[in-house]
Design a protein around this motif. Structure first.
Motif, short mmCIF file in Angstrom:
data_model
loop_
_atom_site.label_atom_id
_atom_site.label_comp_id
_atom_site.label_asym_id
_atom_site.label_seq_id
_atom_site.Cartn_x
_atom_site.Cartn_y
_atom_site.Cartn_z
N TYR A 163 47.37 25.40 32.68
CA TYR A 163 47.10 24.90 31.04
C TYR A 163 48.19 24.48 30.38
O TYR A 163 48.28 23.56 29.63
CB TYR A 163 46.15 25.99 30.39
CG TYR A 163 46.13 25.34 28.94
CD1 TYR A 163 45.09 24.75 28.44
CD2 TYR A 163 46.91 26.06 28.01
CE1 TYR A 163 44.97 24.44 27.16
CE2 TYR A 163 46.76 25.80 26.70
CZ TYR A 163 45.84 24.79 26.13
OH TYR A 163 45.69 24.61 24.98
N THR A 164 49.26 25.46 30.33
CA THR A 164 50.53 25.14 29.83
C THR A 164 51.17 23.67 30.07
O THR A 164 51.66 23.05 29.29
CB THR A 164 51.50 26.39 30.19
OG1 THR A 164 50.77 27.55 29.49
CG2 THR A 164 52.86 26.36 29.16
N TYR A 165 51.21 23.58 31.57
CA TYR A 165 51.70 22.33 31.91
C TYR A 165 50.89 21.01 31.33
O TYR A 165 51.60 20.04 30.72
CB TYR A 165 51.65 22.12 33.44
CG TYR A 165 51.89 20.97 33.91
CD1 TYR A 165 53.08 20.52 34.04
CD2 TYR A 165 50.96 20.09 34.36
CE1 TYR A 165 53.66 19.18 34.65
CE2 TYR A 165 51.46 18.65 34.99
CZ TYR A 165 52.59 18.40 34.99
OH TYR A 165 53.05 17.25 35.47
N LEU A 166 49.69 21.12 31.11
CA LEU A 166 48.97 20.03 30.69
C LEU A 166 49.02 20.12 29.22
O LEU A 166 49.04 18.84 28.71
CB LEU A 166 47.56 20.20 30.96
CG LEU A 166 46.99 20.02 32.59
CD1 LEU A 166 45.69 20.25 32.67
CD2 LEU A 166 47.26 18.52 33.09
N PHE A 167 48.99 21.03 28.58
CA PHE A 167 49.33 21.33 27.30
C PHE A 167 50.44 20.58 26.75
O PHE A 167 50.59 19.61 25.59
CB PHE A 167 48.98 22.47 26.53
CG PHE A 167 49.30 22.58 25.12
CD1 PHE A 167 47.99 22.18 24.43
CD2 PHE A 167 50.38 23.05 24.64
CE1 PHE A 167 48.11 22.20 22.77
CE2 PHE A 167 50.54 23.31 23.08
CZ PHE A 167 49.52 22.80 22.36
N LYS A 168 51.61 21.05 27.25
CA LYS A 168 53.10 20.34 26.99
C LYS A 168 52.68 18.78 27.14
O LYS A 168 53.47 17.85 26.35
CB LYS A 168 54.02 20.87 27.76
CG LYS A 168 54.20 22.44 27.46
CD LYS A 168 55.26 23.22 28.12
CE LYS A 168 55.62 24.63 27.51
NZ LYS A 168 56.78 25.25 28.31
N LYS A 169 52.46 18.28 28.44
CA LYS A 169 52.31 17.11 28.66
C LYS A 169 51.59 16.02 27.50
O LYS A 169 51.72 15.24 27.08
CB LYS A 169 51.76 16.56 29.91
CG LYS A 169 51.87 15.42 30.51
CD LYS A 169 51.45 15.34 32.04
CE LYS A 169 51.62 13.91 32.43
NZ LYS A 169 50.80 13.77 33.83
N LEU A 170 50.45 16.84 26.88
CA LEU A 170 49.55 16.13 26.00
C LEU A 170 50.38 16.13 24.96
O LEU A 170 50.23 15.11 24.14
CB LEU A 170 48.55 17.18 25.88
CG LEU A 170 47.41 16.47 25.05
CD1 LEU A 170 46.92 15.13 25.03
CD2 LEU A 170 46.23 17.68 24.53
N GLN A 171 51.10 17.29 24.22
CA GLN A 171 51.87 17.14 23.27
C GLN A 171 52.97 16.10 23.21
O GLN A 171 53.43 15.41 22.36
CB GLN A 171 52.63 18.69 22.98
CG GLN A 171 51.57 19.79 22.69
CD GLN A 171 50.91 19.39 21.56
OE1 GLN A 171 49.66 18.86 21.51
NE2 GLN A 171 51.47 19.49 20.30
N THR A 172 53.67 15.74 24.40
CA THR A 172 54.42 14.81 24.49
C THR A 172 53.90 13.58 24.23
O THR A 172 54.37 12.60 23.52
CB THR A 172 55.24 14.68 26.04
OG1 THR A 172 55.79 16.24 25.97
CG2 THR A 172 56.22 13.89 26.18
N LEU A 173 52.70 13.16 24.96
CA LEU A 173 52.14 11.96 24.75
C LEU A 173 51.70 11.81 23.14
O LEU A 173 51.83 10.67 22.53
CB LEU A 173 50.83 11.70 25.33
CG LEU A 173 51.17 11.83 27.09
CD1 LEU A 173 49.69 11.70 27.57
CD2 LEU A 173 51.79 10.38 27.29
N LYS A 174 51.35 12.76 22.47
CA LYS A 174 51.03 12.57 21.10
C LYS A 174 52.21 12.43 20.13
O LYS A 174 52.11 11.82 19.39
CB LYS A 174 50.48 14.05 20.64
CG LYS A 174 49.13 14.39 21.05
CD LYS A 174 48.41 15.67 20.64
CE LYS A 174 47.08 16.01 21.07
NZ LYS A 174 46.30 17.08 20.58
#
Length: 580
Positions: A163-174
């Motif tokens: 989850y942490t990996y996906l969340f950080k990736k999502l924050q980068t895209l945002k």
């Protein structure tokens, strides 16, 4: 565990050094003797907030040093040490702190100077202090989700990592999406800046590792005379009449003439022959290299000019030519994104939607695992509360999703994702029948709060990995059978972590593996604190004093002996339970 503590010029303490052991160490003494002052020193050693009032009157500085022994390689202190470049040898960590009379703090970990914030990072993995008047991690709702995850770490950790990996990736895209949707004027200014930088780097026409090659060539030209002389002298020593090669040839020929008479001579003759031809080849290479040497002052000026230009670019764009070229690649990509903003925004929005769905699914899986773990944790807490005579207490874990517009949960509700998923977790308690559940921090009774804290400490001690747990008068407001239950619970915690406990309860003191007595003396009109380890007879007398409060009586001594016997029986029972 905390192995040794040294305190100098701290409050009423002149200088004391205390050694500690595994298990339960109890500190007792008269009010004002300095028991809590010792805990204050440990708290400062772990990164607590300091005050100049801690510095002993008339002294320039107060000093604290603690030696900690680490029992296992998976302890979180090792990852903290690696993060901050602190070397740990022999599984030992030394925390050191100085507080000056002017208010400055000097902190060290294993001899390395660190900031107070870094000292605090080390301290919280080694020491957990709980007192009646201090808010601890268990009392802060924001920490409850981390504690719940620790409780069932084996099941939750892998899902949380994904989850942490996906969340950080999502924050980068945002962030990229937000940057591209800023106002037009800022984007235009950004584009102008990037195009100027790209043009400046492109005009330099850099090649990979160019700075390294130029510095090597400059070094060669600047040392031309030394290089030429060294090669010339070496060649002259080897080649020519009465020179090295000629003498080697004589030696070679001499051995070859007698090689038929002895195998050793034959072997050496062959070896020398090989060396002769090798050195002859080297001498020819030196001659050719010498003839190729050429000094060009104009080329040296060109190199210096080029390196100056590269140095100017390094100040703006990177420490090496390769970093500058890497930066150029990044701004080329950003320029292309700005120029084609609409198409990129559309792609980013689609990527964000897909990634958001994946991240939400992982968060939902985390939520389900936490729900399952919470049921087991609630059962554990209720079982432990009964042992502390809180049979009517009800413990519960509240799950409230962060509300936002991102995803839908339970039909018409929407959730916001954060670093731990979408859950907001709070530990709730009701200590009496018919009372509503309240947050831990809102429990009114000090005695009830002490028991609840002990229950949670016992359950989480084995999961948190803290080296030393310190209780500062957590038994205030309890007596009778509750006092005995608290004593037993504190001892059980000491089976999982080293425990240091300041107490006024004889039941707790009787449970000690080591009993230390804190006293204060006056000398030369100054008050100083001293620490001594009690013998069995001294322990009986101290327990008697704690029971009566004043005069020692034979009845009190008998009661003290009885308490020690009960404590010994309880400890033996705990050992047998573990062994079975």
């Amino acid at each position: 565990m905390l192995t040794e503590l040294s305190i100098r010029n701290f409050a009423i303490i002149d200088h004391i050094t205390i050694t500690f052991n595994e298990g339960l160490t109890v500190l007792t003494g008269e009010t004002g003797a300095g028991k809590s002052i010792i805990i204050d020193a440990v708290q400062l050693l772990a990164g607590g907030r300091a005050s100049v009032e801690f510095v002993r009157h008339g002294q320039e500085k107060a000093e604290m040093e603690g030696l900690f022994s680490i029992d296992y390689q998976s302890h979180p202190i090792f990852s903290v040490a690696k993060q901050y470049g602190v070397e740990i040898q022999d599984d030992q960590v030394v925390l050191h702190r100085v507080i000056t009379a002017s208010g400055k703090s000097i902190c060290r970990v294993n001899g390395k100077l660190v900031t107070l914030a870094i000292l605090r990072e080390f301290g919280k993995t080694l020491i957990d202090i709980h007192s009646q008047h201090e808010t601890q991690s268990l009392m802060v709702p924001e920490n409850h989700i981390e504690l719940l995850d620790l409780y069932d770490q084996q099941e939750i950790s892998q899902v949380k990592e994904e989850y942490t990996y996906l969340f950080k990736k999502l924050q980068t895209l945002k962030k990229r999406y937000k940057d591209l949707t800023e106002n037009e004027q800022e984007m235009a200014h950004r584009l102008d800046l990037l195009e100027f930088q790209l043009n400046e780097i492109e005009q330099a026409d850099l090649t990979p590792d160019e700075d390294i090659a130029l510095e090597k060539e400059r070094n060669h030209l600047m040392n031309y005379e030394r290089i030429y002389k060294g090669v010339h002298d070496a060649y002259q020593a080897l080649y020519g009449e009465q020179k090295g090669i000629e003498w080697l040839n004589i030696a070679k020929q001499s051995l070859q003439d007698i090689s038929n008479y002895d195998n050793t001579i034959s072997e050496k003759a062959e070896e020398l022959s090989n060396y002769y031809f090798l050195i002859e080849e080297i001498s020819m290479d030196l001659r050719n290299f010498q003839e190729s040497l050429e000094y060009d002052p104009n080329r040296l000026n060109e190199i210096e000019s080029r390196l100056n230009e590269i140095s100017r670019l390094k100040k703006k764009y990177g420490q090496t030519v390769n970093e500058i070229l890497s930066y150029m690649g990044r701004i080329e990509e950003e320029i292309e994104q700005i120029r084609n903003k609409d198409s990129h925004l559309s792609k980013l929005a689609e990527q964000m939607k897909d990634l958001e769905n994946d991240t939400y699914l992982e968060a939902k899986q985390l939520h389900d695992l936490r729900r399952k773990a919470s049921e087991s944790l609630v059962e554990d807490v209720h079982r432990e509360l009964k042992g502390l005579y809180l049979e009517k207490a009800t413990f519960s874990i509240s799950f409230n999703p962060c509300i936002n517009h991102l995803n839908e949960l339970d039909g018409d509700k929407a959730t916001s994702l954060h670093k731990n998923g979408f859950d907001q977790v709070k530990f709730m308690i009701s200590t009496n029948s018919g009372e509503p559940l309240k947050e831990l921090s809102k429990v009114a009774s000090g005695g009830e709060l002490s028991r609840i804290m002990l229950v949670l400490k016992k359950i989480f001690a084995r999961h948190q990995g803290v080296t030393s747990v310190i209780f500062d008068e957590v038994d205030t407001g309890v007596s009778g059978r509750v006092a005995q239950a608290i004593a037993e619970k504190i001892f059980q915690i000491s089976n999982q972590s080293q425990v240091l406990c300041i107490t006024h309860l004889p039941q707790v003191a009787a449970m000690a593996d080591i009993h230390k007595f804190i006293s204060k003396d006056e000398s030369n009109n100054r008050t100083t604190t001293t620490v001594s380890e009690l013998t069995l007879n001294e322990q009986i007398n101290e327990l008697s004093r704690m029971i009566t409060g004043t005069k020692l009586t034979e009845t009190a001594k008998e009661h003290a002996k009885e308490l020690l016997d009960l404590a010994t029986d309880f400890k033996s029972m705990q050992v047998n339970k573990v062994n079975s």
